[in-house]
Design a protein around this motif. Structure first.
Motif, PDB file in Angstrom:
ATOM      1  N   SER A 224      41.852  30.051  50.327  1.00  0.00           N
ATOM      2  CA  SER A 224      42.484  29.172  51.312  1.00  0.00           C
ATOM      3  C   SER A 224      42.090  29.687  52.687  1.00  0.00           C
ATOM      4  CB  SER A 224      44.003  29.191  51.141  1.00  0.00           C
ATOM      5  OG  SER A 224      44.623  28.421  52.157  1.00  0.00           O
TER       6      SER A 224
ATOM      7  N   GLU B 143      43.231  35.534  44.218  1.00  0.00           N
ATOM      8  CA  GLU B 143      43.771  34.616  45.215  1.00  0.00           C
ATOM      9  C   GLU B 143      43.515  35.186  46.604  1.00  0.00           C
ATOM     10  OE1 GLU B 143      47.840  33.614  44.517  1.00  0.00           O
ATOM     11  OE2 GLU B 143      47.576  33.526  42.349  1.00  0.00           O
TER      12      GLU B 143
ATOM     13  N   GLN C  53      43.551  34.439  50.840  1.00  0.00           N
ATOM     14  CA  GLN C  53      43.971  33.626  51.973  1.00  0.00           C
ATOM     15  C   GLN C  53      43.384  34.231  53.242  1.00  0.00           C
ATOM     16  OE1 GLN C  53      48.142  32.798  52.218  1.00  0.00           O
ATOM     17  NE2 GLN C  53      47.962  31.617  54.104  1.00  0.00           N
TER      18      GLN C  53
ATOM     19  N   ALA D 149      37.566  22.738  38.811  1.00  0.00           N
ATOM     20  CA  ALA D 149      37.540  23.158  40.210  1.00  0.00           C
ATOM     21  C   ALA D 149      37.998  22.035  41.137  1.00  0.00           C
ATOM     22  CB  ALA D 149      36.136  23.608  40.596  1.00  0.00           C
TER      23      ALA D 149
ATOM     24  N   GLY E 158      37.532  32.346  42.060  1.00  0.00           N
ATOM     25  CA  GLY E 158      38.991  32.327  42.184  1.00  0.00           C
ATOM     26  C   GLY E 158      39.423  31.281  43.187  1.00  0.00           C
ATOM     27  N   ASP E 159      40.471  31.592  43.943  1.00  0.00           N
ATOM     28  CA  ASP E 159      41.039  30.656  44.909  1.00  0.00           C
ATOM     29  C   ASP E 159      40.838  31.185  46.322  1.00  0.00           C
ATOM     30  OD1 ASP E 159      41.925  29.453  42.606  1.00  0.00           O
ATOM     31  OD2 ASP E 159      44.038  29.914  42.907  1.00  0.00           O
TER      32      ASP E 159
ATOM     33  N   PRO F  88      34.401  28.607  42.921  1.00  0.00           N
ATOM     34  CA  PRO F  88      35.856  28.653  43.116  1.00  0.00           C
ATOM     35  C   PRO F  88      36.613  27.817  42.086  1.00  0.00           C
ATOM     36  CG  PRO F  88      34.904  27.062  44.608  1.00  0.00           C
ATOM     37  CD  PRO F  88      33.756  27.695  43.885  1.00  0.00           C
ATOM     38  N   ARG F  89      37.848  28.275  41.799  1.00  0.00           N
ATOM     39  CA  ARG F  89      38.781  27.406  41.087  1.00  0.00           C
ATOM     40  C   ARG F  89      39.387  26.422  42.074  1.00  0.00           C
ATOM     41  NH1 ARG F  89      40.662  32.507  38.840  1.00  0.00           N
ATOM     42  NH2 ARG F  89      42.239  32.455  40.484  1.00  0.00           N
ATOM     43  N   ARG F  90      39.813  26.960  43.212  1.00  0.00           N
ATOM     44  CA  ARG F  90      40.373  26.156  44.294  1.00  0.00           C
ATOM     45  C   ARG F  90      39.775  26.656  45.601  1.00  0.00           C
ATOM     46  NH1 ARG F  90      41.935  24.288  40.272  1.00  0.00           N
ATOM     47  NH2 ARG F  90      44.010  23.558  39.642  1.00  0.00           N
ATOM     48  N   LEU F  91      39.332  25.728  46.438  1.00  0.00           N
ATOM     49  CA  LEU F  91      38.873  26.053  47.773  1.00  0.00           C
ATOM     50  C   LEU F  91      39.503  25.045  48.727  1.00  0.00           C
ATOM     51  CD1 LEU F  91      37.126  27.417  49.921  1.00  0.00           C
ATOM     52  CD2 LEU F  91      35.210  25.963  49.210  1.00  0.00           C
ATOM     53  N   ARG F  92      40.314  25.571  49.646  1.00  0.00           N
ATOM     54  CA  ARG F  92      40.965  24.726  50.653  1.00  0.00           C
ATOM     55  C   ARG F  92      40.598  25.272  52.019  1.00  0.00           C
ATOM     56  NH1 ARG F  92      44.544  25.936  46.809  1.00  0.00           N
ATOM     57  NH2 ARG F  92      45.471  27.593  48.085  1.00  0.00           N
TER      58      ARG F  92
END
Length: 274
Positions: free
Chosen positions: A151, A131, A133, A188, A148-149, A166-170
């Motif tokens: 942010s 994770e 950030q 994803a 991974g993630d 990515p699993r999550r990309l914000r």
């Protein structure tokens, strides 16, 4: 709790490190994953000394200036030289908080929870998973081999993602540009928002994802003929399903352009590297 004041080049080796918090102003910072003993190597210190503390009870390691807090990094305005060049090696699963004002920073190989903050310095995330950030004012962030993630938020800083899975990309920016070269797993989710900054995303031509892009006045272009482009006064959009869907990609801007590019089939780039 052991404490050191670092006002000249040197090297320290620590026992178990379970979390790292490092905060510097100018210069260069490297945080590297290692299977060896945790170490700090300082090759340059100009101005105020760094303070190093290692809590041997819970394993927390802090390397910072006394008056530079984690919450105060983005608003740092104090004058005077604060330049240092340092390298830290810690276990790859160790949570990391790395903050820089104008320094450049590299974080490589970490697999746990990673937080990076910067004002104007360039930040590189190399092979970082877990994770992540990242928050900047005008500094850029470059991610290589993301898994991974992630942010990301910035005012005018750019985000570049190379070879990302990515699993999550914000990503949220005001005027910063977002450029992402991605392979998307079925679960994803990618969400990118910008006021005036351009958004460019490249996907494999055989990707399986749902796509939704909107802009108030910015240009929208797509290399995928399967997607539907609509334009009415005050709104432009791109939507549709690529392949079997399942993953999701959403991009919105007010005046920034959105461009969706088509690349090599998923997994092809890894085959070429082998």
């Amino acid at each position: 709790m052991p404490q050191w004041t670092i006002d000249s080049p040197g090297r320290l080796t620590f026992g178990e490190v379970t979390a790292l918090n490092v905060r510097v102003v100018a210069g260069r910072l490297a945080v590297l994953a290692s299977d060896g003993p945790p170490t700090l190597e300082v090759t340059e210190v100009d101005g105020s000394p760094l303070v190093v503390t290692h809590d041997e009870d819970d394993g927390r390691l802090t390397v910072a200036y006394k008056d530079l807090t984690w919450d105060g990094i983005l608003g740092w305005l104090r004058p005077g030289p604060r330049r240092t060049t340092l390298t830290l090696t810690v276990p790859r699963t160790c949570p990391v908080q790395a903050g820089v004002v104008s320094a450049s920073a590299v974080v490589a190989g970490m697999e746990g929870i990673t937080g990076v903050k910067g004002v104007s310095g360039e930040i590189v995330l190399d092979g970082v998973s877990g994770e992540v950030q990242a928050e900047t004012v005008s500094g850029s962030v470059e991610s290589r081999g993301l898994a991974g993630d992630l942010s990301f938020s910035s005012v005018s800083g750019d985000l570049t993602v190379a070879a990302g899975r990515p699993r999550r990309l914000r990503a949220n920016t005001v005027s910063g540009r977002v450029t992402a070269d991605l392979e998307l797993e079925p679960t994803a989710h990618v969400t990118v928002h910008s006021m005036s900054g351009a958004i460019v995303v490249r996907l494999p031509h055989d990707v399986d994802t749902d796509v939704s892009a909107h802009s108030t006045s910015g240009r929208i272009e797509s290399a995928f003929p399967e997607l539907y482009v609509a334009s009415v006064p005050g709104a432009r959009s791109l939507s549709g399903r690529l392949g079997g869907g399942m993953a999701s990609l959403s991009a919105t801007t007010v005046s920034g352009a959105v461009t969706l590019l088509s690349g090599q089939p998923a997994g092809r780039r890894e085959e070429e590297k082998a």
